[in-house]
Write a protein that holds these residues in place. Sequence first.
Motif, PDB file in Angstrom:
ATOM      1  N   LEU A 198       0.820  -1.215   0.000  1.00 42.18           N
ATOM      2  CA  LEU A 198       0.000   0.000   0.000  1.00 42.18           C
ATOM      3  C   LEU A 198       0.851   1.261   0.000  1.00 42.18           C
ATOM      4  O   LEU A 198       0.457   2.290  -0.558  1.00 42.18           O
ATOM      5  CB  LEU A 198      -0.925   0.001   1.220  1.00 42.18           C
ATOM      6  N   TYR A 199       2.013   1.171   0.628  1.00 44.26           N
ATOM      7  CA  TYR A 199       2.924   2.325   0.680  1.00 44.26           C
ATOM      8  C   TYR A 199       3.278   2.785  -0.735  1.00 44.26           C
ATOM      9  O   TYR A 199       3.233   3.979  -1.052  1.00 44.26           O
ATOM     10  CB  TYR A 199       4.179   1.927   1.452  1.00 44.26           C
ATOM     11  N   TYR A 200       3.610   1.842  -1.600  1.00 45.59           N
ATOM     12  CA  TYR A 200       4.027   2.177  -2.959  1.00 45.59           C
ATOM     13  C   TYR A 200       2.839   2.382  -3.892  1.00 45.59           C
ATOM     14  O   TYR A 200       2.907   3.199  -4.816  1.00 45.59           O
ATOM     15  CB  TYR A 200       4.944   1.078  -3.496  1.00 45.59           C
ATOM     16  N   VAL A 201       1.732   1.669  -3.642  1.00 49.86           N
ATOM     17  CA  VAL A 201       0.543   1.856  -4.475  1.00 49.86           C
ATOM     18  C   VAL A 201      -0.011   3.265  -4.306  1.00 49.86           C
ATOM     19  O   VAL A 201      -0.229   3.994  -5.286  1.00 49.86           O
ATOM     20  CB  VAL A 201      -0.538   0.807  -4.130  1.00 49.86           C
ATOM     21  N   PHE A 202      -0.223   3.677  -3.063  1.00 49.96           N
ATOM     22  CA  PHE A 202      -0.736   5.023  -2.805  1.00 49.96           C
ATOM     23  C   PHE A 202       0.307   6.083  -3.132  1.00 49.96           C
ATOM     24  O   PHE A 202      -0.036   7.184  -3.587  1.00 49.96           O
ATOM     25  CB  PHE A 202      -1.180   5.148  -1.346  1.00 49.96           C
ATOM     26  N   GLY A 203       1.577   5.759  -2.905  1.00 50.28           N
ATOM     27  CA  GLY A 203       2.637   6.706  -3.241  1.00 50.28           C
ATOM     28  C   GLY A 203       2.720   6.969  -4.729  1.00 50.28           C
ATOM     29  O   GLY A 203       2.874   8.107  -5.173  1.00 50.28           O
ATOM     30  N   THR A 204       2.590   5.911  -5.531  1.00 44.50           N
ATOM     31  CA  THR A 204       2.623   6.071  -6.991  1.00 44.50           C
ATOM     32  C   THR A 204       1.401   6.823  -7.487  1.00 44.50           C
ATOM     33  O   THR A 204       1.495   7.681  -8.375  1.00 44.50           O
ATOM     34  CB  THR A 204       2.705   4.691  -7.676  1.00 44.50           C
ATOM     35  N   GLY A 205       0.245   6.517  -6.896  1.00 40.16           N
ATOM     36  CA  GLY A 205      -0.960   7.258  -7.255  1.00 40.16           C
ATOM     37  C   GLY A 205      -0.831   8.733  -6.934  1.00 40.16           C
ATOM     38  O   GLY A 205      -1.221   9.597  -7.731  1.00 40.16           O
ATOM     39  N   ALA A 206      -0.261   9.032  -5.782  1.00 42.01           N
ATOM     40  CA  ALA A 206      -0.043  10.429  -5.392  1.00 42.01           C
ATOM     41  C   ALA A 206       0.952  11.105  -6.321  1.00 42.01           C
ATOM     42  O   ALA A 206       0.788  12.277  -6.674  1.00 42.01           O
ATOM     43  CB  ALA A 206       0.453  10.494  -3.946  1.00 42.01           C
ATOM     44  N   LEU A 207       1.985  10.376  -6.724  1.00 45.39           N
ATOM     45  CA  LEU A 207       2.995  10.922  -7.629  1.00 45.39           C
ATOM     46  C   LEU A 207       2.364  11.347  -8.951  1.00 45.39           C
ATOM     47  O   LEU A 207       2.614  12.458  -9.446  1.00 45.39           O
ATOM     48  CB  LEU A 207       4.084   9.882  -7.879  1.00 45.39           C
ATOM     49  N   ILE A 208       1.540  10.489  -9.530  1.00 44.18           N
ATOM     50  CA  ILE A 208       0.885  10.801 -10.802  1.00 44.18           C
ATOM     51  C   ILE A 208      -0.070  11.976 -10.642  1.00 44.18           C
ATOM     52  O   ILE A 208      -0.093  12.905 -11.461  1.00 44.18           O
ATOM     53  CB  ILE A 208       0.135   9.570 -11.331  1.00 44.18           C
ATOM     54  N   PHE A 209      -0.844  11.948  -9.564  1.00 49.16           N
ATOM     55  CA  PHE A 209      -1.814  13.024  -9.310  1.00 49.16           C
ATOM     56  C   PHE A 209      -1.109  14.362  -9.127  1.00 49.16           C
ATOM     57  O   PHE A 209      -1.502  15.378  -9.714  1.00 49.16           O
ATOM     58  CB  PHE A 209      -2.644  12.680  -8.074  1.00 49.16           C
TER      59      PHE A 209
END
Length: 218
Positions: A109-120
């Motif tokens: 979840l750390y990287y899933v949400f982090g990657t989503g935040a990065l794109i956003f």
Amino acid sequence: MQEAFLVFITKISLYPTIIFTGLVMFVTLYWVVSLIGLADMDSVDLGDAGGDVDVSDLSSTGFFTGLMLKFGLYGVPLIIILSLISLIGWVLSYLYTSFLHQYFDSGLLYYVFGTGALIFVLVISMWLTGLIISPIRKNIANIPKRNAASNIGKVATVRTLSVTNQHGEAELHDGGAGLILKIRSDAQDNQLKQGDKVVLVEYLGEANTYRVTPVKDN
């Protein structure tokens, strides 16, 4: 104070903020290098900044070019665009890391949400950057275009540490604030350096540069 500093360093080193931290460090270094004359600044030439760019049909452009057109990222020096995207992205991702990312300490979840935040954050940063540079681009477009050929024969001063067939800038005193021009020299034994006087002998329209030759001592 020291503890707060360590917390700050930790936050800007967390994913995804570290991506923008690296970008901020890169553009800061580039600005320093440019100011001391080791690099020159180019504009993003994706079309006529003074006209209306059609972004409804991007099929004939590359993905990167089409994306920049879509967000209005053109018409000003590329380093300014990168600086704004990096700074805005860094602030937004830092806020995400400070208030939301703390709930995901590790794991998938750390990287899933982090990657989503990065794109956003990247999309928002590009959008905001486009809004910021839009009036700048329009003001540049409204400046009466001067005939570049009228500068031929004038003497300018080299502001970069060297001049080659791919790199170089000179300052031309035009009676106002002065002009920063991109210059090139094909001479194999060229020894042009910062502070030297050069004559603008030819304007290369496609590259928006001037071919120069050193001023000969009398």
